[in-house]
Design an enzyme around this catalytic site. Structure first.
Site, short mmCIF file in Angstrom:
data_model
loop_
_atom_site.label_atom_id
_atom_site.label_comp_id
_atom_site.label_asym_id
_atom_site.label_seq_id
_atom_site.Cartn_x
_atom_site.Cartn_y
_atom_site.Cartn_z
N GLU A 56 -14.76 17.71 -17.66
CA GLU A 56 -15.16 16.35 -17.37
C GLU A 56 -13.99 15.55 -16.78
OE1 GLU A 56 -16.44 14.78 -21.09
OE2 GLU A 56 -16.94 12.81 -20.30
N HIS A 66 -19.72 21.28 -28.22
CA HIS A 66 -19.22 20.04 -27.62
C HIS A 66 -18.41 20.28 -26.36
CE1 HIS A 66 -16.45 16.63 -26.96
NE2 HIS A 66 -17.62 16.03 -26.92
N HIS A 118 -26.26 10.59 -25.73
CA HIS A 118 -25.81 10.58 -27.14
C HIS A 118 -26.36 9.29 -27.75
CE1 HIS A 118 -22.38 13.45 -26.23
NE2 HIS A 118 -22.59 12.94 -25.03
N HIS A 165 -29.16 14.39 -20.68
CA HIS A 165 -27.93 14.27 -21.48
C HIS A 165 -27.68 12.84 -21.97
CE1 HIS A 165 -23.99 15.60 -22.88
NE2 HIS A 165 -23.52 14.45 -22.42
N ASP A 187 -25.63 10.25 -19.83
CA ASP A 187 -24.70 10.28 -20.94
C ASP A 187 -25.09 9.17 -21.91
OD1 ASP A 187 -22.60 11.42 -22.36
OD2 ASP A 187 -21.29 11.49 -20.62
N GLU A 194 -25.02 19.38 -32.32
CA GLU A 194 -23.67 19.58 -31.79
C GLU A 194 -22.77 20.36 -32.75
OE1 GLU A 194 -20.98 16.54 -29.44
OE2 GLU A 194 -20.81 16.14 -31.58
O1 MCF Z 1 -20.14 12.61 -22.83
C1 MCF Z 1 -19.34 11.61 -23.34
C2 MCF Z 1 -17.93 11.94 -22.94
N1 MCF Z 1 -17.55 13.30 -23.29
C3 MCF Z 1 -17.61 13.81 -24.54
N2 MCF Z 1 -18.24 13.41 -25.61
C4 MCF Z 1 -19.02 12.35 -25.81
C5 MCF Z 1 -19.52 11.49 -24.84
N3 MCF Z 1 -20.18 10.50 -25.45
C6 MCF Z 1 -20.14 10.73 -26.75
N4 MCF Z 1 -19.46 11.85 -26.99
C7 MCF Z 1 -19.27 12.31 -28.38
C8 MCF Z 1 -19.37 13.78 -28.58
O2 MCF Z 1 -20.67 14.18 -28.78
O3 MCF Z 1 -17.98 11.94 -28.81
C9 MCF Z 1 -17.42 12.88 -29.65
C10 MCF Z 1 -18.44 14.02 -29.76
O4 MCF Z 1 -19.11 14.00 -30.95
C11 MCF Z 1 -16.19 13.20 -28.89
S1 MCF Z 1 -15.05 14.28 -29.48
C12 MCF Z 1 -14.08 13.46 -30.65
FE FE Z 2 -21.83 13.49 -23.11
#
Ligand code: MCF
Ligand code: FE
Length: 407
Positions: A216, A186, A70, A68, A312, A148
């Site tokens: 989370e 998401h 991003h 996992h 992450d 996503e």
């Molecule tokens: O995992 C972490 C924290 N939780 C959720 N989303 C994200 C994280 N890091 C980046 N994200 C991205 C997610 O893919 O942030 C956006 C999404 O596109 C959050 S939602 C506005």
């Molecule tokens: Fe994440």
């Protein structure tokens, strides 16, 4: 077909369920593991072959798998506010365009290169925009590429779904043994029900791996289960919404019949939700450093055998190095005997993480893909080997993916 290699190392770490360690272990592999074992059996069996010794303090083990990440949010250093999940989310909304503007192909390539050099051979990359697709296709790493689906505005669902389909079509056209297109929903608070259903229908038809962030934060739990708390205030202010469109339980049920399925974080999942995830044969990805930065709590990893370890993205971590994550996790988790904990964590970062992505890597086992790493550590007591693997700074000396020497 890869040429056959014959290697021996001081410590051969299988990363199987029992965390077997073979002192002076031998391995034979081409693109897959052909045989492995101790000196007595292997040297006799392959008498005419010359085994290359990796060195007096060498460890040979499966490459780490980070299920996992991003990659597109990597420009964050201090732009996003840490300490509270909802405050973090507000800053994502405010600054995401700025962060995305700052990331380019070379920034993505650099992350992939650093990940590989730090001993990770497979990743699961959550792609929000598709900016990372070409880099992931080209990378030497094995990439499960999660496209996503996010957004709740009913009037925009068709547009969002079209955009999702477009990216998926491109990803599918590049599908290869090292690039696997997949689907990310998401989260229950951010993705509209009809968008989830449409995307999961495609995932089922095409048998694609699926992942989702789930429970989370405490704020998310309060919002999904009681329509209250600071996330409720956030939804009212930003989206004029006073009720969540889905409960946490209903969200989990939507993923029925997905074969390769993972839920990321789950820190606030109840016992019955965790049991339901197990019943679905789904995996949980534990990202402890991210959880600590976003005001979460530490997941209880004891007695659970469907948990993998991940970092992450740099949106909620300072590093994508799995050995950093392992070290922090070793210091964070309590109530498990030290070496047992180190072994469980390494198992989560290899075997379980590979299972999360539906791959046959992450363990030295006959027939498994030969994705392997080697490095040197000092180790006097076999009873401390896993602890020392995690603790000591190390340079990864050799990396094999499908038996091919990458570094
Ligand atoms: O995992 C972490 C924290 N939780 C959720 N989303 C994200 C994280 N890091 C980046 N994200 C991205 C997610 O893919 O942030 C956006 C999404 O596109 C959050 S939602 C506005
Ligand atoms: Fe994440």
């Amino acid at each position: 077909m890869e040429k056959i290699r014959y290697l021996k190392s001081s410590w051969l770490v299988l990363c199987d369920k029992n965390f077997t360690i073979i002192k002076d272990g031998f391995v034979v592999f081409d693109d897959k593991i052909i045989d492995f074992g101790d000196q007595n059996r292997l040297q006799k069996l392959y008498k005419s072959k010359k085994f290359v010794h990796l060195g007096a303090n060498s460890v040979l083990m499966p490459g780490l798998v980070n299920p996992h990440i991003h990659l597109e949010f990597a420009a964050n250093i201090s732009t996003l506010q840490y300490g509270s999940f909802t405050l973090w989310l507000k800053t994502v909304l405010k600054y995401r365009d700025e962060l995305i503007d700052k990331i380019d192909t070379s920034g993505i390539d650099k992350q992939l290169d650093d990940i590989l050099k730090s001993g990770t051979t497979s990743i699961g990359a959550i792609s929000s925009y598709g900016l990372d697709m070409n880099s992931c296709i080209k990378s030497k790493l094995k990439v499960t590429y999660f496209i996503e689906a996010i957004g709740q505005d009913i009037s925009k669902i068709d547009e969002l779904f079209e955009n999702f389909q477009k990216k998926l079509k491109k990803a599918l056209s590049f599908k290869s043994k090292n690039f696997t297109p997949a689907v990310a929903i998401h989260s229950p608070y951010s993705t509209g029900l009809s968008l989830i259903e449409k995307c999961l229908k495609i995932a089922k038809e095409k048998n694609l791996p699926v992942t989702a962030h789930f429970l989370e934060s405490y704020d998310e739990k309060q919002w999904l289960e009681h329509n209250s708390g600071v996330m409720a205030e956030f939804f009212l202010e930003f989206f004029n919404k006073n009720r969540s469109s889905i409960t946490a339980d209903k969200f989990l049920e939507l993923f029925k019949d997905i074969k390769i399925l993972s839920f990321v974080h789950c820190c606030y999942a109840s016992k019955s939700q965790l049991d339901y995830i197990i019943k679905q044969k789904a995996m949980i990805v534990h990202c402890p450093k991210s959880n600590m930065l976003l005001g979460g709590k530490l997941l209880d990893i004891k007695d659970m055998n469907n948990i993998s370890l991940g970092t992450d993205g740099l949106s909620s971590n300072d590093s994508l190095n799995m050995f950093d994550e392992l070290k922090m996790a070793l210091f964070m988790h309590q109530n498990i005997e030290l070496e047992t904990k180190a072994r469980v964590l390494l198992y989560m970062a290899t075997n379980m993480a590979s299972k999360t992505l539906g791959q046959n890597t992450g363990q030295i086992k006959v027939g498994h893909k030969a994705d392997l790493i080697s490095f040197d550590i000092e180790n006097k007591h076999i009873q401390n080997l896993a602890t020392n693997i995690i603790l000591q700074e190390k340079e990864i000396k050799d990396i094999y993916i499908d038996g091919k020497k990458i570094i």
